[in-house]
Write a protein that holds these residues in place. Sequence first.
Motif, PDB file in Angstrom:
ATOM      1  N   SER A 627     105.609 108.064  22.070  1.00  6.93           N
ATOM      2  CA  SER A 627     104.987 108.812  23.167  1.00  6.93           C
ATOM      3  C   SER A 627     103.875 107.968  23.774  1.00  6.93           C
ATOM      4  CB  SER A 627     104.429 110.136  22.645  1.00  6.93           C
ATOM      5  OG  SER A 627     103.761 110.815  23.666  1.00  6.93           O
ATOM      6  N   ARG A 704     103.686 110.862  10.679  1.00  7.37           N
ATOM      7  CA  ARG A 704     102.893 111.754  11.519  1.00  7.37           C
ATOM      8  C   ARG A 704     103.093 111.385  13.002  1.00  7.37           C
ATOM      9  NH1 ARG A 704      97.913 114.205  10.041  1.00  7.37           N
ATOM     10  NH2 ARG A 704      98.566 113.848   7.870  1.00  7.37           N
ATOM     11  N   GLU A 707     106.404 112.960  14.098  1.00  6.94           N
ATOM     12  CA  GLU A 707     106.355 114.396  14.391  1.00  6.94           C
ATOM     13  C   GLU A 707     105.581 114.676  15.668  1.00  6.94           C
ATOM     14  OE1 GLU A 707     108.177 116.622  12.797  1.00  6.94           O
ATOM     15  OE2 GLU A 707     108.921 114.845  11.734  1.00  6.94           O
ATOM     16  N   GLU A 708     104.494 113.949  15.894  1.00  9.93           N
ATOM     17  CA  GLU A 708     103.711 114.177  17.105  1.00  9.93           C
ATOM     18  C   GLU A 708     104.477 113.729  18.347  1.00  9.93           C
ATOM     19  OE1 GLU A 708      99.911 112.360  16.555  1.00  9.93           O
ATOM     20  OE2 GLU A 708      99.278 113.792  15.009  1.00  9.93           O
ATOM     21  N   LYS A 710     107.706 113.867  18.719  1.00  8.11           N
ATOM     22  CA  LYS A 710     108.706 114.909  18.987  1.00  8.11           C
ATOM     23  C   LYS A 710     108.096 116.095  19.723  1.00  8.11           C
ATOM     24  CE  LYS A 710     111.651 114.047  14.940  1.00  8.11           C
ATOM     25  NZ  LYS A 710     112.115 114.616  13.647  1.00  8.11           N
ATOM     26  N   ALA A 711     106.825 116.352  19.474  1.00  9.14           N
ATOM     27  CA  ALA A 711     106.180 117.523  20.066  1.00  9.14           C
ATOM     28  C   ALA A 711     105.741 117.295  21.509  1.00  9.14           C
ATOM     29  CB  ALA A 711     104.964 117.926  19.227  1.00  9.14           C
ATOM     30  N   VAL A 712     105.712 116.023  21.939  1.00  3.24           N
ATOM     31  CA  VAL A 712     105.279 115.707  23.300  1.00  3.24           C
ATOM     32  C   VAL A 712     106.478 115.796  24.219  1.00  3.24           C
ATOM     33  CG1 VAL A 712     104.326 113.908  24.792  1.00  3.24           C
ATOM     34  CG2 VAL A 712     103.423 114.232  22.490  1.00  3.24           C
ATOM     35  N   THR A 713     106.258 116.332  25.400  1.00  3.97           N
ATOM     36  CA  THR A 713     107.355 116.474  26.355  1.00  3.97           C
ATOM     37  C   THR A 713     107.882 115.115  26.753  1.00  3.97           C
ATOM     38  OG1 THR A 713     105.872 116.406  28.251  1.00  3.97           O
ATOM     39  CG2 THR A 713     106.329 118.564  27.263  1.00  3.97           C
TER      40      THR A 713
END
Length: 937
Positions: A627, A704, A707-708, A710-713
Amino acid sequence: MTVEDSQRVRQVAEQVAAASPPDVQADINALLRSAQKPGWLDEAGRAMNIRYGGVRALMNRDQPVDEGVDIGPPPVGDLETIVFAVGTPVFLVRNNAVDIDSAREEAKAWRRILTDNAANVNRAMVSIGRVDVTNADRDYAGTAWVIDDGLVVTNRHVANLFAEASGTGFKFKIGFDARHDIGVNIDFLEEYGNAASDEVKIERVVWVAPESGPDVAFLKLEQKSSPVGRLKLDLASDLPVRNLPVAAIGYPTSDSRFSDQRLAEKIFGGVFTKKRLAVGNLLAADENRITHSCSTLGGNSGSPLLDIGTGRVTGLHYSGTEFIENDAVPAALLRRCLQRAQGLLQQPPPNEEITVNEGDRSGGGGKVTFTVPLKITVELDTAALQSSLASGAATAPSGPAIVMSATGSGPNPLPPSPIPMPTKEQVLAAVRTARSLLANRDDVVAIKSGYRFENGEITDQRAVVIAVNRKLELGALESRGRTKLPDYFDGVRTDITVASAQDLFGLDMDEAAQPSWHTSYKKRDDLPLTRRPVNGKFVIHTGPDASWPQLGPFLSKTRKSLVVAMYDFGATNVANGVLDAVKGQAETISMVLQMGGKVHDGDLTDAEAVAEIREAKGNKFDFAPASVGKNGIFDSAYHIKVAVRDHNAMWLSSGNWQSSNQPNVAPLTNKDDAASALRLYNREWHAILEDAGLSKLYEDHILRDLEEAKAVTEAGIVSEQLVFLPANLAIDTLEAPEKPRYFQPLTGERTIDVQPILTPDNYIDTVLPFIQSAKSRIYFQNQSFNTKTVGDGYRRLLDALLEKQKGGLDVRIIFRSFGSEDRDVISNAKEYGFDTNKIRKQKNCHTKGIIIDSEAVLMGSHNWTTAGTGFNRDASLIFYDVEIAKFYEEIFLYDWNRIGPAKIDENLPPPMLAPAGGETAPPSGYIAVPLSIALGR
């Protein structure tokens, strides 16, 4: 029209719909599900079907079909029609305000959005006008808007309709009558149903960007006593985020180039050449281009692209592909162009008449009019007059003597007097003069302050540096109709050089504001990066000496899991090694990778490498693209290079998993490889450590990150723009004639004192005292050494290193040679205060290391740039270990002694932007480099 075109239209419609706000998406879906669709939908759909009529026939028939014949159900249907008509509607503007009710009734969400933000949008209306022309083969050229007091901006291709280069500037073309100039006005009204006008004459063409630059031009408005709220529009300060709701405000014309006039009539309601507001969303954005989904036609050229939520301009619309996308120049690039235009406004127009009154001694008077492309200084020689009168002459001279000095614009202007060692302020003033006088030279890319180079080496003499596409001998220059560039401006020597990436793509200006950097990363207190003893086996090694011979066996020992954080992944030997390492059913692989294109012939793209692993491992492969970008976690790069095996061993490096960093060679054991490896492949520093505590720390951070990410558009997932830099350097400056030396890895098993480092976590706070601890010497070797675009945290590091050098320590610096970029790196370092005699450049240097007093060494992935040390994701280690420090020091000194003093090559070609998509490897003699690295961000 091909089947792929039709499919592309549907894909774009889906992309536009997905980029729309949720309530706009709801309007689209409601119309799609409606049992009773409005009549305009069928008609517009039929028009669109005619546009793509032959597609379906080609899919189902052997015989060709006449272009534009409607043969049945459209290959593009309700979805596309609704998206373009309802998802990106066009509104009328009345009385300098958007007419909310003028769009289709079904566009309910957009009407609400504009109603809620009407104040932001409407205050811009009075500053946006139609470019009208007289004495021309047309009445109307495009759109322009007020970007500064008395200054409007439009597109270069709009200005080219009425402006042309002249002497040292620009002038209006001769018009239709072949006798008078084309007249240009800006009508800031021109609304549907309103016969009034609000015209202001264009007084001067200030600057038209060259074809190699952005599509912009600046025009000066004639002064009016009452501008009636002609306020300049504010430019957005940051690169806009994807999906941002925007509005293109301009004057769409009935564009004959549009493939289906019936559909254009439906989308624009049959109203053309009047002020319209088209809404849509940003589809993508980088430093050089914005793409958006607003519905536009030819007359929209020059329209501002407004952030609906703030009313600020995010870009200048300049082109589009129907039903696909529209392009705009980003606000940040506009701001840098504006600085050039503002500088030119301070100079008189080219070929301006200058009238001088001689004086009046007998009731009469006289004047002398000069029409010359020079900067003229005129003064009365009163001393000569007094001398004449004192000599007893019967009559006074016929008039005072007129003394002129020229500083400016012929092929070789006369300097007032050469300044041997000009000050920085004198050079900056001369740069402004040069920019004004050479504004229309399209072979001149940039003009900047710098230093003169002799025989490829920097001197102490400041100079006006003129960057060109290619340096030519005088004969070759004249054969192309070019005059020799001046030797002096305002007494300051000029120095001609090949344009750098900063010159070509950064629009480098001495007055330019610093770029902005960002990160939304949150530090992790539960994963502390504390200095610690590391116990176990280690392999300290360098590349290309032992890169793949060590990484290959490290990967092959995988039995449980492989966790990878990587910037580039394309080497086929590494891809095969990874697949072989996790080929069993039990092994898992987790990876965060910055997605990019092909950098070297024969390599995979990152997407291809990921696809191979996904096909082989299925659900045992946990992956996320890194990201990065304005809407991402990290500024411009997920630049880390770390792999953790089975939770207890780790590999950390300066080098990516590409063929240049991990070539499938073994020069320590193969004579054929030894002959060429050091010349062909990167210098890298690598480390393998078998320590469960340190390995698990980095693994936890990478997981970490996964996972972060994956959470960002998706808006935060971007591929860095590549630039091809000339680097066809057969050898380093003083490459030794004897066979190159390669270094055996340092191996052992004992306790090592290690400091883990990650960015954005702790690099600056850890490395600053590390540098400050030096007592005798610092050896610094890094791909990047940027001293031009410097943020506050990074400046602390530069200042600490400079302080040590000025304090008498032996501070030596090696940076990577990037061909045409080398001059800027050396000049900027000198300007910052560094001793350039202690700086050398090295071909293929990809190391990022610092050695302190032969006692401690930092190695890892951190470039010395603002983003690299503070805002990107990078990983390094400091070894407080004499044996390891001396191992790397020996390699540093070998490199230092073989490359010799830094000399630049002035005969290289200029850089090139890599094609979009990243599928093309660089041509022979070039290397592919991320643009952010080339620009030193």
